[in-house]
Design an enzyme around this catalytic site. Structure first.
Site, PDB file in Angstrom:
ATOM      1  N   LYS A 108       0.531  -1.628  -0.291  1.00  0.00           N
ATOM      2  CA  LYS A 108       0.112  -0.225  -0.033  1.00  0.00           C
ATOM      3  C   LYS A 108       0.424   1.023  -0.178  1.00  0.00           C
ATOM      4  CE  LYS A 108      -4.503   1.062  -0.468  1.00  0.00           C
ATOM      5  NZ  LYS A 108      -5.493   0.069  -0.867  1.00  0.00           N
TER       6      LYS A 108
HETATM    7  P1  NAD Z   1     -13.009   6.957  -3.759  1.00  0.00           P
HETATM    8  O1  NAD Z   1     -12.083   7.982  -3.280  1.00  0.00           O
HETATM    9  O2  NAD Z   1     -13.499   6.343  -4.999  1.00  0.00           O
HETATM   10  O3  NAD Z   1     -14.540   7.264  -2.480  1.00  0.00           O
HETATM   11  C1  NAD Z   1     -14.208   7.521  -1.930  1.00  0.00           C
HETATM   12  C2  NAD Z   1     -15.886   7.696  -1.265  1.00  0.00           C
HETATM   13  O4  NAD Z   1     -15.652   7.254   0.501  1.00  0.00           O
HETATM   14  C3  NAD Z   1     -16.005   8.928  -1.635  1.00  0.00           C
HETATM   15  O5  NAD Z   1     -17.445   8.781  -1.952  1.00  0.00           O
HETATM   16  C4  NAD Z   1     -15.850   9.924  -0.392  1.00  0.00           C
HETATM   17  O6  NAD Z   1     -17.158  11.362  -0.038  1.00  0.00           O
HETATM   18  C5  NAD Z   1     -16.392   8.980   0.703  1.00  0.00           C
HETATM   19  N1  NAD Z   1     -15.702   9.660   2.331  1.00  0.00           N
HETATM   20  C6  NAD Z   1     -14.511   9.935   2.092  1.00  0.00           C
HETATM   21  N2  NAD Z   1     -14.693  10.334   3.338  1.00  0.00           N
HETATM   22  C7  NAD Z   1     -15.414   9.590   4.404  1.00  0.00           C
HETATM   23  C8  NAD Z   1     -16.369   9.961   5.566  1.00  0.00           C
HETATM   24  N3  NAD Z   1     -15.796  10.614   6.653  1.00  0.00           N
HETATM   25  N4  NAD Z   1     -17.821   8.979   5.561  1.00  0.00           N
HETATM   26  C9  NAD Z   1     -18.101   8.635   4.430  1.00  0.00           C
HETATM   27  N5  NAD Z   1     -17.848   9.053   3.210  1.00  0.00           N
HETATM   28  C10 NAD Z   1     -16.701   9.805   3.618  1.00  0.00           C
HETATM   29  O7  NAD Z   1     -12.446   5.490  -3.087  1.00  0.00           O
HETATM   30  P2  NAD Z   1     -12.851   3.816  -3.515  1.00  0.00           P
HETATM   31  O8  NAD Z   1     -11.592   3.525  -4.374  1.00  0.00           O
HETATM   32  O9  NAD Z   1     -13.622   3.927  -3.667  1.00  0.00           O
HETATM   33  O10 NAD Z   1     -12.207   3.337  -2.129  1.00  0.00           O
HETATM   34  C11 NAD Z   1     -13.052   3.280  -0.727  1.00  0.00           C
HETATM   35  C12 NAD Z   1     -12.721   2.446  -0.060  1.00  0.00           C
HETATM   36  O11 NAD Z   1     -12.390   1.559  -1.262  1.00  0.00           O
HETATM   37  C13 NAD Z   1     -11.705   2.325   0.194  1.00  0.00           C
HETATM   38  O12 NAD Z   1     -11.255   1.492   2.458  1.00  0.00           O
HETATM   39  C14 NAD Z   1     -10.469   1.896  -0.518  1.00  0.00           C
HETATM   40  O13 NAD Z   1      -9.167   1.541   0.179  1.00  0.00           O
HETATM   41  C15 NAD Z   1     -11.064   0.461  -0.201  1.00  0.00           C
HETATM   42  N6  NAD Z   1     -11.011  -0.144  -1.612  1.00  0.00           N
HETATM   43  C16 NAD Z   1     -10.826   0.350  -3.121  1.00  0.00           C
HETATM   44  C17 NAD Z   1     -10.551  -0.484  -4.131  1.00  0.00           C
HETATM   45  C18 NAD Z   1     -10.023   0.536  -5.527  1.00  0.00           C
HETATM   46  O14 NAD Z   1     -10.077  -0.317  -5.903  1.00  0.00           O
HETATM   47  N7  NAD Z   1     -10.968   1.419  -5.873  1.00  0.00           N
HETATM   48  C19 NAD Z   1     -10.399  -1.617  -4.255  1.00  0.00           C
HETATM   49  C20 NAD Z   1     -10.803  -2.548  -2.882  1.00  0.00           C
HETATM   50  C21 NAD Z   1     -10.691  -1.783  -1.738  1.00  0.00           C
END
Ligand code: NAD
Length: 420
Positions: A108
């Site tokens: 990461k």
């Molecule tokens: P992103 O940046 O596309 O979206 C993040 C979302 O979370 C946004 O809608 C934002 O407004 C919201 N957010 C931020 N802070 C917040 C809070 N305090 N309360 C509520 N909502 C909040 O990110 P993503 O890629 O969708 O990632 C989201 C989660 O999924 C993370 O934990 C990430 O590690 C995990 N994840 C992502 C991927 C990927 O392929 N992108 C893969 C596995 C896991």
């Protein structure tokens, strides 16, 4: 102990390993080895800002474990990024790749910053300089970044370009989640949210809860939450609430997901005056709504002992990494709430990232059907394996997934041996 102070994600990740390692009766030395990160790099680097000033940023790249293959894991841009968070997220990547049996280790990285207050040029400058700083660690055979919170295909394109300039030739395989025009894979952008939907669907089938008409609540509407919500809606479920960092909207009759996401894109906010899609709610209230399926898809440590007793969902499908603390896990388990743990529920992303990397290395292009079929097959098989461990060993789904993932990493370590 978890209430009142900021929860440390590394403590949560470490406790989870202890629980699974105990069940697996792992040798104490081996247990210590797999808990430790292999390599961690902290960099402080200057970036030229639009007003002519120079700002120093702190970034990290962590390789937790590379026993089963090159390290793999996203890059996060967020003010809360710190070393322990990165170490926890890297560890979860190791177990995740092993749960879906993909030949990767875990990594990461991230930069402590507020991307919402930076211009595109500043973000590009920061990304390019950060790539240069971590270039000694990454590479298609060693460590392959991907998007995470507040990073996207454009950021991956800048990383790929900077790394390629350093090498003197194009290296598409250094990152996944790239734009299609640069060797990105069909289906990668949707993969994580789609995987959350597929695994939640498996859980619902196991519990005999029909997806059609199921009430779904989604925290976060980014790549993972936004796409998962669309898949649920397409399958006939009712998405009754969705949120972003500022709060959420709730409509017990069901929201129009496309309109909500459109609003977010247009006004950078779901809660838009005049849009009247639903009632405003806080992120805390959203988690406690009466629903069938809850999808936390934002950040870590959202479900804690403070709210675990008030959660009404029958299934929690963890789109986010580490949304539930260990003490909250116990409360949810005692209350009979079925959890599809993060290292299974959101493994669709790393799975299609692996497909992207394989296509880059082989200079081949797979079509959407091939990718979708392979993804569904892998996730359904992994869900069935985790469920069968859970039923056989009488443990919750998280412990079962960790036993599967950690067990595979431990066996790979035993086979490779300890050098010299
Ligand atoms: P992103 O940046 O596309 O979206 C993040 C979302 O979370 C946004 O809608 C934002 O407004 C919201 N957010 C931020 N802070 C917040 C809070 N305090 N309360 C509520 N909502 C909040 O990110 P993503 O890629 O969708 O990632 C989201 C989660 O999924 C993370 O934990 C990430 O590690 C995990 N994840 C992502 C991927 C990927 O392929 N992108 C893969 C596995 C896991």
């Amino acid at each position: 102990m978890e209430q009142g102070k900021k929860i440390n994600s590394l403590d949560v990740a470490t406790k989870q390993v202890d629980i699974a390692a105990e069940r697996l009766k792992l040798d104490p030395g081996l247990r210590e080895k797999i808990k430790q990160t292999k390599l961690e790099l902290t960099v402080h680097f200057p970036v030229k800002m639009d007003d002519g000033s120079i700002k120093i940023f702190t970034g990290y790249r962590i390789q937790h474990n590379t026993t089963r293959g090159p390290a793999k894991g996203g890059i996060r841009y967020h003010p809360d990024v710190d070393l322990d968070e990165m170490k926890a997220l890297a560890m979860w990547m190791t177990w995740k790749a092993a749960v879906v049996n993909i030949p990767y280790g875990g990594a990461k990285g991230g930069v402590q910053c507020n991307p919402k207050q930076m211009s595109p040029k500043e973000l590009e400058n920061m990304t390019r300089r950060f790539t240069w700083e971590i270039a000694l660690m990454i590479g298609p055979d060693r460590d392959i970044p991907a998007p995470d919170v507040y990073t996207n295909p454009q950021v991956m394109a800048w990383i790929m370009d900077t790394y390629s300039i350093l090498k003197g030739y194009s290296v598409p395989g250094v990152v996944t989640g790239k734009p299609l025009e640069l060797g990105g894979s069909l289906g990668r952008y949707e993969a994580t949210g789609k995987g959350v939907f597929i695994t939640a669907q498996e859980a619902a089938a196991h519990l005999k809860i029909p997806i059609e008409g199921a009430r779904v609540v989604v925290q976060g509407c980014g790549n993972v939450g936004g796409i998962a919500a669309q898949y649920f809606e397409k399958a006939g479920a009712k998405v009754i609430a969705i949120s972003d960092s500022k709060g959420g909207i709730y409509n017990k009759k069901g929201l129009n997901v496309a309109s909500a996401l459109e609003c977010k894109t247009k006004y950078y906010c779901l809660i838009t005056p005049g849009a009247r899609m639903g009632d405003e709610i806080t992120n805390e209230e959203l988690l406690e709504l009466d629903c069938d399926i809850l999808v936390p898809a934002a950040l870590e440590n959202q479900i804690t002992p403070k709210n675990a007793g008030k959660i009404k969902a029958k299934i929690i499908a963890e789109g986010a990494n580490g949304p539930t603390t260990t003490e909250a896990d116990e409360i949810l388990h005692d209350r009979g709430i079925f959890i599809v743990p993060d290292i299974l529920a959101n493994a669709g992303g790393v799975t299609v990232s692996y497909f992207e990397w394989v296509q880059n290395l082989q200079e081949l292009l797979w079509n959407e059907e091939e990718i979708s079929e392979r993804l569904i097959r892998i996730l359904k098989k992994s869900f069935a394996e985790v469920l069968s461990i859970s039923l056989r060993e009488k443990v919750d789904m998280r412990t079962a997934a960790l036993m599967l993932g950690i067990g595979r990493v431990a066996e790979a370590t035993r086979l490779r041996g300890i050098y010299p």
